[in-house]
Design a protein around this motif. Sequence first.
Motif, mmCIF file in Angstrom:
data_model
loop_
_atom_site.group_PDB
_atom_site.id
_atom_site.type_symbol
_atom_site.label_atom_id
_atom_site.label_comp_id
_atom_site.label_asym_id
_atom_site.label_seq_id
_atom_site.Cartn_x
_atom_site.Cartn_y
_atom_site.Cartn_z
ATOM 1 N N LEU A 127 2.000 -7.899 -28.823
ATOM 2 C CA LEU A 127 2.568 -8.406 -27.572
ATOM 3 C C LEU A 127 1.594 -9.342 -26.861
ATOM 4 N N ALA A 128 0.313 -9.012 -26.911
ATOM 5 C CA ALA A 128 -0.691 -9.867 -26.266
ATOM 6 C C ALA A 128 -0.674 -11.262 -26.872
ATOM 7 N N ALA A 129 -0.570 -11.330 -28.182
ATOM 8 C CA ALA A 129 -0.527 -12.638 -28.851
ATOM 9 C C ALA A 129 0.738 -13.406 -28.463
ATOM 10 N N ASP A 130 1.873 -12.709 -28.406
ATOM 11 C CA ASP A 130 3.138 -13.363 -28.111
ATOM 12 C C ASP A 130 3.235 -13.847 -26.663
ATOM 13 N N LEU A 131 2.652 -13.092 -25.735
ATOM 14 C CA LEU A 131 2.812 -13.411 -24.309
ATOM 15 C C LEU A 131 1.666 -14.231 -23.734
ATOM 16 N N ARG A 132 0.670 -14.522 -24.555
ATOM 17 C CA ARG A 132 -0.478 -15.298 -24.065
ATOM 18 C C ARG A 132 -0.050 -16.655 -23.525
ATOM 19 N N ARG A 133 0.882 -17.295 -24.209
ATOM 20 C CA ARG A 133 1.314 -18.639 -23.783
ATOM 21 C C ARG A 133 2.020 -18.614 -22.435
ATOM 22 N N ARG A 134 2.488 -17.448 -22.038
ATOM 23 C CA ARG A 134 3.145 -17.325 -20.740
ATOM 24 C C ARG A 134 2.188 -16.806 -19.669
ATOM 25 N N ARG A 135 0.919 -16.705 -20.009
ATOM 26 C CA ARG A 135 -0.136 -16.252 -19.095
ATOM 27 C C ARG A 135 0.127 -14.830 -18.586
ATOM 28 N N VAL A 154 6.452 4.810 -28.892
ATOM 29 C CA VAL A 154 6.353 3.493 -29.536
ATOM 30 C C VAL A 154 7.625 2.666 -29.300
ATOM 31 N N VAL A 155 8.748 3.146 -29.826
ATOM 32 C CA VAL A 155 9.980 2.358 -29.737
ATOM 33 C C VAL A 155 10.438 2.238 -28.282
ATOM 34 N N GLY A 156 10.254 3.302 -27.498
ATOM 35 C CA GLY A 156 10.625 3.237 -26.082
ATOM 36 C C GLY A 156 9.819 2.197 -25.331
ATOM 37 N N ALA A 157 8.511 2.191 -25.570
ATOM 38 C CA ALA A 157 7.661 1.179 -24.939
ATOM 39 C C ALA A 157 8.024 -0.215 -25.435
ATOM 40 N N TRP A 158 8.314 -0.327 -26.714
ATOM 41 C CA TRP A 158 8.683 -1.615 -27.310
ATOM 42 C C TRP A 158 10.012 -2.095 -26.729
ATOM 43 N N ARG A 159 10.984 -1.192 -26.666
ATOM 44 C CA ARG A 159 12.299 -1.539 -26.110
ATOM 45 C C ARG A 159 12.155 -2.047 -24.673
ATOM 46 N N THR A 160 11.355 -1.345 -23.884
ATOM 47 C CA THR A 160 11.171 -1.731 -22.490
ATOM 48 C C THR A 160 10.473 -3.077 -22.383
ATOM 49 N N ALA A 161 9.480 -3.293 -23.247
ATOM 50 C CA ALA A 161 8.779 -4.574 -23.241
ATOM 51 C C ALA A 161 9.707 -5.726 -23.614
ATOM 52 N N VAL A 162 10.532 -5.525 -24.632
ATOM 53 C CA VAL A 162 11.462 -6.580 -25.060
ATOM 54 C C VAL A 162 12.440 -6.918 -23.937
ATOM 55 N N ALA A 163 12.934 -5.899 -23.246
ATOM 56 C CA ALA A 163 13.916 -6.129 -22.186
ATOM 57 C C ALA A 163 13.309 -6.768 -20.948
ATOM 58 N N LEU A 164 12.069 -6.378 -20.620
ATOM 59 C CA LEU A 164 11.481 -6.820 -19.359
ATOM 60 C C LEU A 164 10.494 -7.981 -19.500
ATOM 61 N N ALA A 165 9.998 -8.238 -20.697
ATOM 62 C CA ALA A 165 9.046 -9.344 -20.867
ATOM 63 C C ALA A 165 9.600 -10.682 -20.394
ATOM 64 N N PRO A 166 10.895 -10.992 -20.629
ATOM 65 C CA PRO A 166 11.411 -12.266 -20.127
ATOM 66 C C PRO A 166 11.360 -12.377 -18.605
ATOM 67 N N LEU A 167 11.248 -11.254 -17.924
ATOM 68 C CA LEU A 167 11.203 -11.259 -16.459
ATOM 69 C C LEU A 167 9.779 -11.339 -15.923
ATOM 70 N N LEU A 168 8.791 -11.119 -16.785
ATOM 71 C CA LEU A 168 7.400 -11.148 -16.319
ATOM 72 C C LEU A 168 7.003 -12.571 -15.936
ATOM 73 N N ARG A 169 6.575 -12.724 -14.710
ATOM 74 C CA ARG A 169 6.179 -14.040 -14.220
ATOM 75 C C ARG A 169 4.779 -14.405 -14.728
ATOM 76 N N PRO A 170 4.446 -15.701 -14.773
ATOM 77 C CA PRO A 170 3.075 -16.090 -15.122
ATOM 78 C C PRO A 170 2.082 -15.349 -14.234
ATOM 79 N N GLY A 171 1.028 -14.851 -14.848
ATOM 80 C CA GLY A 171 0.083 -14.016 -14.116
ATOM 81 C C GLY A 171 0.451 -12.552 -14.149
ATOM 82 N N GLY A 172 1.506 -12.215 -14.911
ATOM 83 C CA GLY A 172 1.952 -10.832 -15.001
ATOM 84 C C GLY A 172 1.030 -9.982 -15.869
ATOM 85 N N ARG A 173 1.252 -8.676 -15.777
ATOM 86 C CA ARG A 173 0.458 -7.717 -16.544
ATOM 87 C C ARG A 173 1.391 -6.718 -17.222
#
Length: 230
Positions: A168-176, A112-131
Amino acid sequence: MRTTGVAVVTGANRGIGREVARLLAARGVTTVLGSRDEARGQEAARGMTGPVVVRGLDVTDQGSVDALAAWLRAGHGGLDVLVNNAGVHYDTWQSAAEADLGVVEEAFAVNVVGAWRTAVALAPLLRPGGRLVNVSSGAGSFGETAGAGGAPAYSVSKAALDMLTVKLAADLRRRRVLVNAVCPGWVATDMGGAGGRPVADGAASVLYAVDLPDDGPSGTFTRDGRPVPW
């Protein structure tokens, strides 16, 4: 089918993570094979074709995750796919009423926390159209495990990962960016044990979420492309 871009797969030195990394690299996706033990990661990457890069990555270590984010930003300018696959403690030997809470804490730290930590660190790098794909399990499904005991640390941590997926899906929806949880099924791996289905089938279930079209669903929980009850 995604054939370009940059992907990170955590816990990819064995099992489902390794197969997902192998398949993405074979397609031509620049694939970062994350492994807590870099030497084991190098061994896992041996014989793979395509652009695969091994990086030491411990999802329980903020410095390790931050270092990966800095490396991606400097070398690639962004990220297109994050597969949170790292997981521990399929604790079938214990019950919830008599659980070793040290095992529970370790499971939550990675699953949980490991996946969350990784998402927080890398989500700003996810380009539009990312998964962003969280590798979950039917063991964490209320609908599939109602009334069943066993594997409490694993099951409860995977249920929490499913909720993280929704948030995370709700938060990142605006970034596609599409965020989904996937159950690969019972797979014959070091964690799953003998008797499960082939690793390739579990990896295909994960790649379904990687390959979703831009207008595809987000905030879902699937196995083999079909809904799994929460």
